[in-house]
Motif scaffolding. Structure first.
Motif, PDB file in Angstrom:
ATOM      1  N   GLN A  59       0.708  -1.138   0.075  1.00  0.00           N
ATOM      2  CA  GLN A  59       0.036  -0.110  -0.055  1.00  0.00           C
ATOM      3  C   GLN A  59       0.851   1.208   0.103  1.00  0.00           C
ATOM      4  O   GLN A  59       2.208   0.950   0.472  1.00  0.00           O
ATOM      5  N   THR A  60       0.119   2.252  -0.384  1.00  0.00           N
ATOM      6  CA  THR A  60       0.953   3.603  -0.386  1.00  0.00           C
ATOM      7  C   THR A  60       0.155   4.431   0.664  1.00  0.00           C
ATOM      8  O   THR A  60      -1.125   4.713   0.464  1.00  0.00           O
ATOM      9  N   PRO A  61       0.840   5.180   1.575  1.00  0.00           N
ATOM     10  CA  PRO A  61       2.196   4.807   2.015  1.00  0.00           C
ATOM     11  C   PRO A  61       2.578   3.332   2.897  1.00  0.00           C
ATOM     12  O   PRO A  61       1.564   2.741   3.190  1.00  0.00           O
ATOM     13  N   THR A  62       3.834   2.986   2.833  1.00  0.00           N
ATOM     14  CA  THR A  62       4.243   1.709   3.263  1.00  0.00           C
ATOM     15  C   THR A  62       3.826   1.743   4.732  1.00  0.00           C
ATOM     16  O   THR A  62       3.767   2.655   5.433  1.00  0.00           O
ATOM     17  N   PHE A  63       3.312   0.624   5.201  1.00  0.00           N
ATOM     18  CA  PHE A  63       3.156   0.340   6.507  1.00  0.00           C
ATOM     19  C   PHE A  63       4.155  -0.444   7.277  1.00  0.00           C
ATOM     20  O   PHE A  63       4.611  -1.403   6.444  1.00  0.00           O
ATOM     21  N   GLU A  64       4.301  -0.264   8.593  1.00  0.00           N
ATOM     22  CA  GLU A  64       5.359  -1.235   9.256  1.00  0.00           C
ATOM     23  C   GLU A  64       4.734  -2.371   9.979  1.00  0.00           C
ATOM     24  O   GLU A  64       3.601  -2.274  10.280  1.00  0.00           O
ATOM     25  N   ILE A  65       5.050  -3.705   9.848  1.00  0.00           N
ATOM     26  CA  ILE A  65       4.555  -4.898  10.480  1.00  0.00           C
ATOM     27  C   ILE A  65       5.845  -5.192  11.625  1.00  0.00           C
ATOM     28  O   ILE A  65       7.021  -5.197  11.397  1.00  0.00           O
ATOM     29  N   ASP A  66       5.343  -5.317  12.859  1.00  0.00           N
ATOM     30  CA  ASP A  66       6.104  -5.784  13.972  1.00  0.00           C
ATOM     31  C   ASP A  66       5.388  -6.795  14.757  1.00  0.00           C
ATOM     32  O   ASP A  66       4.437  -6.279  15.594  1.00  0.00           O
ATOM     33  N   THR A  67       5.471  -8.152  14.508  1.00  0.00           N
ATOM     34  CA  THR A  67       4.497  -8.787  14.976  1.00  0.00           C
ATOM     35  C   THR A  67       5.207 -10.224  15.473  1.00  0.00           C
ATOM     36  O   THR A  67       6.315 -10.442  14.965  1.00  0.00           O
ATOM     37  N   GLU A  68       4.635 -10.863  16.443  1.00  0.00           N
ATOM     38  CA  GLU A  68       4.869 -12.409  16.656  1.00  0.00           C
ATOM     39  C   GLU A  68       4.262 -13.287  15.918  1.00  0.00           C
ATOM     40  O   GLU A  68       2.925 -13.103  15.874  1.00  0.00           O
ATOM     41  N   LEU A  69       4.629 -14.394  15.329  1.00  0.00           N
ATOM     42  CA  LEU A  69       4.129 -15.274  14.720  1.00  0.00           C
ATOM     43  C   LEU A  69       3.699 -16.744  15.347  1.00  0.00           C
ATOM     44  O   LEU A  69       5.045 -17.056  15.917  1.00  0.00           O
ATOM     45  N   HIS A  81      -0.645 -17.443  12.964  1.00  0.00           N
ATOM     46  CA  HIS A  81      -1.575 -16.528  13.765  1.00  0.00           C
ATOM     47  C   HIS A  81      -0.623 -15.486  14.191  1.00  0.00           C
ATOM     48  O   HIS A  81       0.683 -15.630  14.375  1.00  0.00           O
ATOM     49  N   TYR A  82      -1.076 -14.081  14.196  1.00  0.00           N
ATOM     50  CA  TYR A  82      -0.266 -12.988  14.416  1.00  0.00           C
ATOM     51  C   TYR A  82      -0.685 -12.111  15.667  1.00  0.00           C
ATOM     52  O   TYR A  82      -1.871 -12.086  15.825  1.00  0.00           O
ATOM     53  N   SER A  83       0.180 -11.528  16.320  1.00  0.00           N
ATOM     54  CA  SER A  83       0.010 -10.756  17.421  1.00  0.00           C
ATOM     55  C   SER A  83       0.508  -9.335  16.951  1.00  0.00           C
ATOM     56  O   SER A  83       1.306  -9.154  16.412  1.00  0.00           O
ATOM     57  N   ARG A  84      -0.301  -8.396  17.633  1.00  0.00           N
ATOM     58  CA  ARG A  84      -0.131  -7.034  17.230  1.00  0.00           C
ATOM     59  C   ARG A  84      -0.243  -6.707  15.870  1.00  0.00           C
ATOM     60  O   ARG A  84       0.944  -5.848  15.282  1.00  0.00           O
ATOM     61  N   CYS A  85      -1.192  -7.147  15.079  1.00  0.00           N
ATOM     62  CA  CYS A  85      -1.383  -6.782  13.557  1.00  0.00           C
ATOM     63  C   CYS A  85      -2.717  -7.052  13.301  1.00  0.00           C
ATOM     64  O   CYS A  85      -3.332  -7.524  14.036  1.00  0.00           O
ATOM     65  N   LEU A  86      -3.038  -6.104  12.239  1.00  0.00           N
ATOM     66  CA  LEU A  86      -4.422  -6.093  11.871  1.00  0.00           C
ATOM     67  C   LEU A  86      -4.815  -7.460  11.236  1.00  0.00           C
ATOM     68  O   LEU A  86      -5.899  -7.776  11.465  1.00  0.00           O
ATOM     69  N   LYS A  87      -3.939  -7.957  10.631  1.00  0.00           N
ATOM     70  CA  LYS A  87      -4.407  -9.249  10.117  1.00  0.00           C
ATOM     71  C   LYS A  87      -4.270 -10.377  11.073  1.00  0.00           C
ATOM     72  O   LYS A  87      -3.127 -10.504  11.989  1.00  0.00           O
ATOM     73  N   LYS A 108      -7.150 -13.776   7.363  1.00  0.00           N
ATOM     74  CA  LYS A 108      -8.402 -13.234   8.111  1.00  0.00           C
ATOM     75  C   LYS A 108      -8.167 -12.178   8.829  1.00  0.00           C
ATOM     76  O   LYS A 108      -6.931 -12.110   9.358  1.00  0.00           O
ATOM     77  N   TYR A 109      -9.001 -11.283   8.833  1.00  0.00           N
ATOM     78  CA  TYR A 109      -9.010 -10.107   9.681  1.00  0.00           C
ATOM     79  C   TYR A 109     -10.252  -9.908  10.697  1.00  0.00           C
ATOM     80  O   TYR A 109     -11.069  -9.501  10.508  1.00  0.00           O
ATOM     81  N   GLU A 110      -9.855 -10.801  11.842  1.00  0.00           N
ATOM     82  CA  GLU A 110     -11.094 -10.683  12.755  1.00  0.00           C
ATOM     83  C   GLU A 110     -10.491 -10.605  14.353  1.00  0.00           C
ATOM     84  O   GLU A 110     -11.433 -11.035  15.132  1.00  0.00           O
ATOM     85  N   GLY A 111      -9.408 -10.493  14.207  1.00  0.00           N
ATOM     86  CA  GLY A 111      -8.878 -10.357  15.805  1.00  0.00           C
ATOM     87  C   GLY A 111      -9.120  -9.139  16.650  1.00  0.00           C
ATOM     88  O   GLY A 111      -8.992  -9.114  17.991  1.00  0.00           O
ATOM     89  N   ILE A 112      -9.494  -8.100  15.858  1.00  0.00           N
ATOM     90  CA  ILE A 112      -9.811  -6.774  16.730  1.00  0.00           C
ATOM     91  C   ILE A 112     -11.235  -6.319  16.369  1.00  0.00           C
ATOM     92  O   ILE A 112     -11.704  -6.749  15.434  1.00  0.00           O
ATOM     93  N   PRO A 113     -11.916  -5.460  17.102  1.00  0.00           N
ATOM     94  CA  PRO A 113     -13.028  -4.925  16.803  1.00  0.00           C
ATOM     95  C   PRO A 113     -13.217  -4.212  15.553  1.00  0.00           C
ATOM     96  O   PRO A 113     -12.475  -3.800  15.015  1.00  0.00           O
ATOM     97  N   ARG A 120      -8.037   1.311  10.455  1.00  0.00           N
ATOM     98  CA  ARG A 120      -6.665   0.665  10.085  1.00  0.00           C
ATOM     99  C   ARG A 120      -6.593   0.157   8.866  1.00  0.00           C
ATOM    100  O   ARG A 120      -5.775  -0.733   8.557  1.00  0.00           O
ATOM    101  N   LEU A 121      -7.493   0.654   7.794  1.00  0.00           N
ATOM    102  CA  LEU A 121      -7.434   0.264   6.425  1.00  0.00           C
ATOM    103  C   LEU A 121      -6.131   0.169   5.526  1.00  0.00           C
ATOM    104  O   LEU A 121      -5.972  -0.509   4.909  1.00  0.00           O
ATOM    105  N   GLY A 122      -5.365   1.256   6.090  1.00  0.00           N
ATOM    106  CA  GLY A 122      -3.989   1.346   5.540  1.00  0.00           C
ATOM    107  C   GLY A 122      -3.263   0.234   5.968  1.00  0.00           C
ATOM    108  O   GLY A 122      -1.986   0.440   5.477  1.00  0.00           O
TER     109      GLY A 122
END
Length: 197
Positions: A59-69, A81-87, A108-113, A120-122
């Motif tokens: 995406q533009t702008p670039t976004f950062e991912i910092d997660t545990e898998l 499965h991801y933690s601290r991530c939209l996905k 899937k994107y179902e971990g947060i309300p 957070r669509l970006g």
């Protein structure tokens, strides 16, 4: 991202399902094949636990991912499965098909309300289709060249650690070098033909 807050893609591979299931166990390689991810850090925490810190250029702008898998093998594939991530998760399923195997990747994107997801669509990872294409291409190369140990070494120790931009530059340079060698060979052949007259 669909109304169900998930996305999926399906593609075919000539490889058998057992070979594919083994291939997908290398989670780092799997993520590094994605041409939109620029790795800043990859760390194995424990068996089935990893830390990924990367820039996502889908995406533009670039976004950062910092997660545990958290990676869990299942009989027909892999769950991530991801933690601290939209996905929230990625599911890879391998099925037998007449031509070899069929692979389905579902995110899937179902971990947060839902309200937070909309804000957070970006951070929606739009690389799924391209990632699947690159995996399919990699598997075709794997089928053709896995027997050749220098190729395996190059893909694992050199190519895999490159940034996607470096891979593209290297490919262009190799193509230019191949053309130059072909032209030198043509020039030499013309010279030898003329010299023998």
């Amino acid at each position: 991202m669909t109304l169900e807050d998930k996305a999926w893609v399906q593609f075919k591979s000539p490889l058998e399902s057992t070979t594919l299931l083994e291939f997908f166990q290398d989670v780092e390689r799997l993520f590094r094949i994605n041409p939109y991810l620029v790795f800043k850090r990859w760390e194995k925490i424990s068996a089935g636990q990893y830390r990924l810190h990367a820039l996502n250029h889908s995406q533009t702008p670039t976004f950062e991912i910092d997660t545990e898998l958290t990676v869990r093998p299942v009989p027909d594939g892999l769950e991530i499965h991801y933690s601290r991530c939209l996905k929230s998760s990625t599911h890879i399923t391998v099925q037998e098909s007449p031509e070899g195997s069929s692979i389905v990747i579902e995110e899937k994107y179902e971990g947060i309300p839902e309200s937070e997801r909309l804000d957070r669509l970006g951070e929606v990872d739009r690389s799924l289709t391209k990632w699947a294409e690159e995996i399919q291409q990699y598997l075709l190369q794997w089928q053709r060249w896995a027997w050749f140990s220098p190729w395996r070494y190059y893909k694992k120790r050199v190519w895999q650690r490159m940034k996607p931009s470096a891979r593209r530059i290297t490919f262009v340079l190799l193509c230019i070098s191949a053309v130059e060698i072909a032209l030198i060979g043509l020039g030499l052949a013309i010279y030898l033909v003329e010299f023998r007259k």
